[in-house]
Write a protein that holds these residues in place. Structure first.
Motif, PDB file in Angstrom:
ATOM      1  N   VAL A 129       0.849  -1.181   0.000  1.00  0.00           N
ATOM      2  CA  VAL A 129       0.000   0.000   0.000  1.00  0.00           C
ATOM      3  C   VAL A 129       0.887   1.233   0.000  1.00  0.00           C
ATOM      4  O   VAL A 129       1.932   1.264   0.642  1.00  0.00           O
ATOM      5  CB  VAL A 129      -0.892   0.013   1.276  1.00  0.00           C
ATOM      6  CG1 VAL A 129      -1.715   1.269   1.347  1.00  0.00           C
ATOM      7  CG2 VAL A 129      -1.770  -1.216   1.316  1.00  0.00           C
TER       8      VAL A 129
ATOM      9  N   ARG B 149       0.558   5.854  -0.374  1.00  0.00           N
ATOM     10  CA  ARG B 149      -0.354   7.002  -0.343  1.00  0.00           C
ATOM     11  C   ARG B 149      -0.187   7.811  -1.617  1.00  0.00           C
ATOM     12  O   ARG B 149       0.915   8.014  -2.092  1.00  0.00           O
ATOM     13  CB  ARG B 149      -0.073   7.902   0.856  1.00  0.00           C
ATOM     14  CG  ARG B 149      -0.563   7.318   2.148  1.00  0.00           C
ATOM     15  CD  ARG B 149      -0.720   8.436   3.175  1.00  0.00           C
ATOM     16  NE  ARG B 149      -1.381   7.973   4.354  1.00  0.00           N
ATOM     17  CZ  ARG B 149      -2.694   7.895   4.507  1.00  0.00           C
ATOM     18  NH1 ARG B 149      -3.489   8.255   3.551  1.00  0.00           N
ATOM     19  NH2 ARG B 149      -3.218   7.479   5.631  1.00  0.00           N
TER      20      ARG B 149
ATOM     21  N   HIS C 111      -4.750   9.482  -0.380  1.00  0.00           N
ATOM     22  CA  HIS C 111      -5.475   8.216  -0.404  1.00  0.00           C
ATOM     23  C   HIS C 111      -4.479   7.067  -0.421  1.00  0.00           C
ATOM     24  O   HIS C 111      -3.505   7.103  -1.154  1.00  0.00           O
ATOM     25  CB  HIS C 111      -6.348   8.098  -1.663  1.00  0.00           C
ATOM     26  CG  HIS C 111      -7.404   9.143  -1.773  1.00  0.00           C
ATOM     27  ND1 HIS C 111      -8.479   9.199  -0.923  1.00  0.00           N
ATOM     28  CD2 HIS C 111      -7.551  10.164  -2.628  1.00  0.00           C
ATOM     29  CE1 HIS C 111      -9.252  10.211  -1.262  1.00  0.00           C
ATOM     30  NE2 HIS C 111      -8.704  10.828  -2.291  1.00  0.00           N
ATOM     31  N   GLU C 112      -4.775   6.034   0.385  1.00  0.00           N
ATOM     32  CA  GLU C 112      -3.976   4.832   0.280  1.00  0.00           C
ATOM     33  C   GLU C 112      -4.371   4.131  -1.001  1.00  0.00           C
ATOM     34  O   GLU C 112      -5.518   4.189  -1.421  1.00  0.00           O
ATOM     35  CB  GLU C 112      -4.228   3.919   1.480  1.00  0.00           C
ATOM     36  CG  GLU C 112      -3.656   4.460   2.760  1.00  0.00           C
ATOM     37  CD  GLU C 112      -3.849   3.504   3.923  1.00  0.00           C
ATOM     38  OE1 GLU C 112      -4.801   2.707   3.893  1.00  0.00           O
ATOM     39  OE2 GLU C 112      -3.046   3.571   4.854  1.00  0.00           O
ATOM     40  N   GLN C 113      -3.420   3.500  -1.639  1.00  0.00           N
ATOM     41  CA  GLN C 113      -3.753   2.765  -2.847  1.00  0.00           C
ATOM     42  C   GLN C 113      -2.899   1.514  -2.941  1.00  0.00           C
ATOM     43  O   GLN C 113      -1.828   1.431  -2.340  1.00  0.00           O
ATOM     44  CB  GLN C 113      -3.595   3.632  -4.084  1.00  0.00           C
ATOM     45  CG  GLN C 113      -2.161   3.990  -4.413  1.00  0.00           C
ATOM     46  CD  GLN C 113      -2.084   4.872  -5.623  1.00  0.00           C
ATOM     47  OE1 GLN C 113      -2.424   6.036  -5.537  1.00  0.00           O
ATOM     48  NE2 GLN C 113      -1.637   4.333  -6.731  1.00  0.00           N
TER      49      GLN C 113
ATOM     50  N   GLY D  70      -6.582  -5.604   4.297  1.00  0.00           N
ATOM     51  CA  GLY D  70      -6.896  -4.499   3.403  1.00  0.00           C
ATOM     52  C   GLY D  70      -8.293  -4.505   2.820  1.00  0.00           C
ATOM     53  O   GLY D  70      -8.513  -3.965   1.738  1.00  0.00           O
TER      54      GLY D  70
ATOM     55  N   GLU E 162     -10.911  -2.826   3.801  1.00  0.00           N
ATOM     56  CA  GLU E 162     -11.406  -1.451   3.678  1.00  0.00           C
ATOM     57  C   GLU E 162     -10.703  -0.724   2.532  1.00  0.00           C
ATOM     58  O   GLU E 162     -11.333   0.054   1.802  1.00  0.00           O
ATOM     59  CB  GLU E 162     -11.236  -0.673   4.976  1.00  0.00           C
ATOM     60  CG  GLU E 162     -11.835   0.711   4.894  1.00  0.00           C
ATOM     61  CD  GLU E 162     -11.900   1.446   6.225  1.00  0.00           C
ATOM     62  OE1 GLU E 162     -12.261   2.643   6.197  1.00  0.00           O
ATOM     63  OE2 GLU E 162     -11.604   0.853   7.281  1.00  0.00           O
ATOM     64  N   LEU E 163      -9.447  -0.978   2.340  1.00  0.00           N
ATOM     65  CA  LEU E 163      -8.707  -0.385   1.219  1.00  0.00           C
ATOM     66  C   LEU E 163      -9.340  -0.803  -0.109  1.00  0.00           C
ATOM     67  O   LEU E 163      -9.542   0.025  -1.001  1.00  0.00           O
ATOM     68  CB  LEU E 163      -7.241  -0.814   1.277  1.00  0.00           C
ATOM     69  CG  LEU E 163      -6.343  -0.348   0.147  1.00  0.00           C
ATOM     70  CD1 LEU E 163      -6.254   1.164   0.113  1.00  0.00           C
ATOM     71  CD2 LEU E 163      -4.963  -0.965   0.308  1.00  0.00           C
TER      72      LEU E 163
ATOM     73  N   ARG F  28     -12.659   1.008  -0.510  1.00  0.00           N
ATOM     74  CA  ARG F  28     -12.461   2.412  -0.906  1.00  0.00           C
ATOM     75  C   ARG F  28     -12.045   2.534  -2.375  1.00  0.00           C
ATOM     76  O   ARG F  28     -12.441   3.468  -3.054  1.00  0.00           O
ATOM     77  CB  ARG F  28     -11.443   3.093   0.007  1.00  0.00           C
ATOM     78  CG  ARG F  28     -12.005   3.382   1.389  1.00  0.00           C
ATOM     79  CD  ARG F  28     -11.002   4.128   2.273  1.00  0.00           C
ATOM     80  NE  ARG F  28     -11.500   4.297   3.616  1.00  0.00           N
ATOM     81  CZ  ARG F  28     -12.308   5.275   3.998  1.00  0.00           C
ATOM     82  NH1 ARG F  28     -12.708   6.190   3.138  1.00  0.00           N
ATOM     83  NH2 ARG F  28     -12.719   5.356   5.256  1.00  0.00           N
ATOM     84  N   GLU F  29     -11.264   1.576  -2.864  1.00  0.00           N
ATOM     85  CA  GLU F  29     -10.882   1.586  -4.280  1.00  0.00           C
ATOM     86  C   GLU F  29     -12.110   1.390  -5.163  1.00  0.00           C
ATOM     87  O   GLU F  29     -12.276   2.081  -6.166  1.00  0.00           O
ATOM     88  CB  GLU F  29      -9.860   0.482  -4.578  1.00  0.00           C
ATOM     89  CG  GLU F  29      -8.441   0.854  -4.292  1.00  0.00           C
ATOM     90  CD  GLU F  29      -7.924   1.957  -5.201  1.00  0.00           C
ATOM     91  OE1 GLU F  29      -7.993   1.834  -6.442  1.00  0.00           O
ATOM     92  OE2 GLU F  29      -7.449   2.962  -4.662  1.00  0.00           O
TER      93      GLU F  29
END
Length: 153
Positions: A8, A10, A14-16, A50, A52-53, A56-57
């Motif tokens: 991951v 930033r 935003h984390e990506q 991840g 939640e990551l 969010r994506e």
């Protein structure tokens, strides 16, 4: 959608996901496909991988990206408060309910809600959640019948 441990970084706050392995390419392709649809999504994986990551994506790439994103840690809310947190409550429905309060589902109307750790909910709460997913109707704690219908992913 199964998640696993991925790198991951930033970008613009935003984390990506980063990486170029075959697994990461497959995950990105699946995220693109899922984001284009308006279907409800079940993201599975161990704690900390991840989920939640990934949610969010999907949200950022979807047509709902300009609407609310609400994340709820269901395991972190006591069972006695979870129904009120998700569905809201009406004034006088319990001690301390001095006003009507919208729940997380109402707050995320037309947007996306991420329910983390739904497996930790009681069977009763899971059945209320299933009914909501099927109908989109919200029956606030203390209300005699459904009071609203919302559209969330």
């Amino acid at each position: 959608m199964q998640t696993g441990r991925h790198f991951v970084t930033r970008n613009n706050g935003h984390e990506q996901l980063i990486g170029s392995s075959a697994a990461m390419r497959e995950l990105r392709e699946e995220l693109e496909r899922v984001a284009r649809s308006d279907a409800k999504v079940l993201i599975t994986g161990d704690s900390g991988v991840g989920k939640e990551l990934v949610a969010r994506e999907i949200y950022r790439k979807s047509t709902r990206a300009d609407r609310p994103f609400v994340a709820v840690n269901c395991a972190g809310i006591p069972e006695t408060l979870l129904e009120s947190e998700l569905f809201g409550h009406v004034k006088g429905s319990f001690t301390g309910a001095y006003r009507d309060k919208p729940g997380k589902f109402e707050q995320s109307d037309e947007g996306t809600i991420f329910l983390d750790e739904i497996g930790e909910m009681t069977l009763r709460m899971q059945s209320l959640l299933l009914r909501f997913l099927e109908t989109g109707e919200i029956q606030k704690v203390g209300a005699p019948r459904a009071v609203a219908r919302v559209n969330v992913r």
